[in-house]
Design an enzyme around this catalytic site. Structure first.
Site, PDB file in Angstrom:
ATOM      1  N   LYS A 130      30.086 -10.121  -1.225  1.00  0.00           N
ATOM      2  CA  LYS A 130      30.422  -9.704  -0.114  1.00  0.00           C
ATOM      3  C   LYS A 130      31.488  -8.391  -0.271  1.00  0.00           C
ATOM      4  O   LYS A 130      31.769  -7.665   0.778  1.00  0.00           O
ATOM      5  CB  LYS A 130      31.836 -10.599   0.442  1.00  0.00           C
ATOM      6  N   SER A 477      22.509 -19.065   0.801  1.00  0.00           N
ATOM      7  CA  SER A 477      22.622 -17.795  -0.225  1.00  0.00           C
ATOM      8  C   SER A 477      21.484 -17.079  -0.558  1.00  0.00           C
ATOM      9  O   SER A 477      20.501 -17.612  -0.246  1.00  0.00           O
ATOM     10  CB  SER A 477      23.072 -18.805  -1.519  1.00  0.00           C
TER      11      SER A 477
END
Length: 561
Positions: A130, A477
């Site tokens: 992120k 993911s």
């Protein structure tokens, strides 16, 4: 003190020049400025260093290397920090709701520091999923000469001559639950999987985004294909420090580079590499900040003509370290350029175009099989499949490599949280033919759109990969593989059809027709929706509450800006 007309000091001159700015200079003497430094362009170096994750544990040293490069080139480097969180550590917990939220916090914090301090240029260093798009969102917003540096990939762990990474551990949990291994074997795997610094080693989200950013042109060539602990990464940082001064001289800014064509290049490279579904979310968000129009349908359109050619984890057998050994992504980009699949006229942070950067790139070794030829692709079109239908009227994103098959029809098993689904997987109640529906995990409903790596890995560990499917308004993911569909919009919390699915309903995932279908008549769906009531928000104070109020749909990149 200096010429305020000097464009390379457009912002710092406002902070430190002139008699009235003496108090500002006084503060800066204390942090190491010398008289001559006030005449130099100031470059903010955004470090995402923290000891909360191996992905970022070395970035303080890389930031020092960037500063060496900046200072040697005649600038004044100023290091500052922003946060990072660890997906791998928080995965499967309530804390994972802060993961996507952190992307916005990171972007906001970099914008805040650079804007406040008056830095003329920026080098941002990211190492985890992120903070990389978070850095890029900030650079696009600020639009000052800037470069992104990837912190580098981790090397493989080893156990019994088998390469390990973090996904090996998640899958070992499922194997232990299925009594295929014992506690001693599980401990051996978990203690050997992560040997040191660097981002997760497959073509998971970090390596996907590093490759995408290089394809956009916002990092130096080969920045994505370097190990965290090797000397070439240190040199990459020094070179970036020097290069940002050149960008200042040339007045080249991020939005000159982050064009529509550049984002198309990024999508092309991500598809060829078999990259993470998270790239869809992050590229949409980055484009939004750069004021570039990018939509889910663009991934479909580009995906029709770009094959998946990389045999990389999680669906393949090779790691990023193996790709580094054969030359990284530059030879692949040259292949794509020569095939007319890449825009060669896009400007990059070298000051040259992609075609100029790639002109002298050597081809891959003849005996490698990490990257296949375009005419011998693993999949002839994109593995990132955008689905629509009565379960996803605004779109959903599937990761279909072809190894799972091209379609799945099964019986819904409905869960209102990731934890509920995980409990059913571990206790063995999930059976072949089930479609796990995990809802109220979207950007607003979660809030934070958690990744479902724990349940998908547990399914793999139990030997049910390919025998069950997952759909969710949350995310998956980059390490996930199997029949998975995420980013379902509208999300359940917003009254999307996923909110009214019941146990026993039949669901079809069709990657040929690009359809996600609930086998119910429209009037039955309408009646169920009429009886549906939006649940109370899970958070009413703090960061997650603010995020839930601001965030937009996953189909728009889950942006808050």
């Amino acid at each position: 003190m200096s010429d305020k007309k000097n464009k390379s000091r457009e912002f710092s001159s406002l902070v430190v020049d002139g008699m009235e700015r003496a108090p500002s200079r006084a503060m800066l003497y204390a942090v190491g400025f010398k008289d001559e430094d006030f005449k130099k362009p100031q470059v903010g170096i955004a470090s995402t260093w923290a000891m909360v994750t191996p992905c970022n544990m070395h970035i303080n040293m890389l930031a020092d290397d960037v500063a060496v490069g900046v200072n040697a080139a005649g600038g004044k480097g100023v290091i500052f920090n922003t946060i990072t969180i660890s997906d791998g550590i928080s995965m499967g917990t309530e804390g994972m709701k802060y993961s996507l939220t952190s992307r916005e916090v990171i972007a906001d914090s970099i914008e805040t520091v650079v804007g406040c301090q008056g830095f003329d240029g920026v080098v941002a260093i990211g190492g985890c999923d992120k903070n990389m798009p978070g850095c890029m969102i900030a650079l696009a917003r600020l639009n000052r000469p800037a470069i992104f540096v990837y912190g580098g990939t981790i090397l493989s762990g080893y156990h019994k001559q088998r390469k390990l990474d973090i996904i090996s551990v998640f899958e070992a949990v499922g194997a232990r639950a299925n009594e295929q291994i014992d506690d001693e074997e599980l401990h051996a795997i978990e203690s050997k999987a992560i040997p040191g610094a660097g981002s997760c080693g497959g073509m998971y989200t970090a390596n996907t985004m590093a490759s995408a950013i290089e394809a956009i042109g916002m990092s130096l060539p080969n920045s994505s294909a370097q190990a965290a602990i090797f000397a070439d990464k240190k040199q990459d940082c020094k070179d970036a420090g020097e290069a940002v001064l050149k960008l200042l001289d040339l007045n080249i800014k991020p939005r000159d580079i982050m064009t529509r064509k550049a984002f198309e290049n990024a999508i092309t490279v991500v598809i060829a590499l078999g990259g993470s579904t998270n790239a869809v979310l992050h590229l949409l968000a980055m484009a939004h900040s750069a004021e570039v129009t990018l939509k889910l349908t663009d991934f479909t359109d580009i995906g029709k003509r770009v094959p998946m050619v990389a045999d990389l984890k999680p669906s393949g057998k090779y790691s990023m370290a193996d790709l580094i050994d054969i030359g990284g992504i530059q030879p692949l980009m040259k292949i794509l350029l020569d095939a007319g699949l890449l825009h060669g006229d896009c400007l990059t942070v070298t000051g040259k175009t992609q075609a100029e950067n790639l002109a002298d790139v050597a081809p891959y070794p003849e005996n490698q099989d990490v990257i296949r030829s375009l005419d011998n692709a693993i999949k002839k079109d994109s593995h990132l499949v955008v689905l629509h239908g009565n379960l996803a009227s605004e779109g959903a994103v599937a990761k279909i490599t072809g190894k799972e098959g091209l379609g799945f029809t099964g019986t819904a098993r409905v869960f209102n949280s990731e934890e509920e689904s995980m409990a059913s997987i571990i206790d063995g109640s999930i059976k072949e033919g089930d479609v796990l529906v995990i809802r109220y995990e979207g950007p607003k409903g979660g809030p934070g759109m958690r990744e479902m790596l724990a349940p998908t890995s547990a399914i793999m560990g139990r030997g049910l990969g390919g025998k069950v499917a997952f759909i969710t308004d949350g995310r998956f993911s980059g390490g996930t593989h199997g029949f998975v569909v995420g980013h379902i919009t509208p999300e359940a919390y917003q009254g999307g059809a996923i909110a009214i699915v019941e146990d026993g309903d039949t669901i079809t995932i069709d990657s040929v027709k690009n359809e996600l279908r609930l086998h119910l008549d429209d009037d039955v769906i309408a009646q169920r929706l009429a009886n549906w009531t939006q649940p109370e928000p899970r958070y009413t104070r703090g960061v997650l509450s603010k995020y839930a109020k601001l965030v937009r749909s996953a189909s728009e990149g889950a942006v808050t800006d």
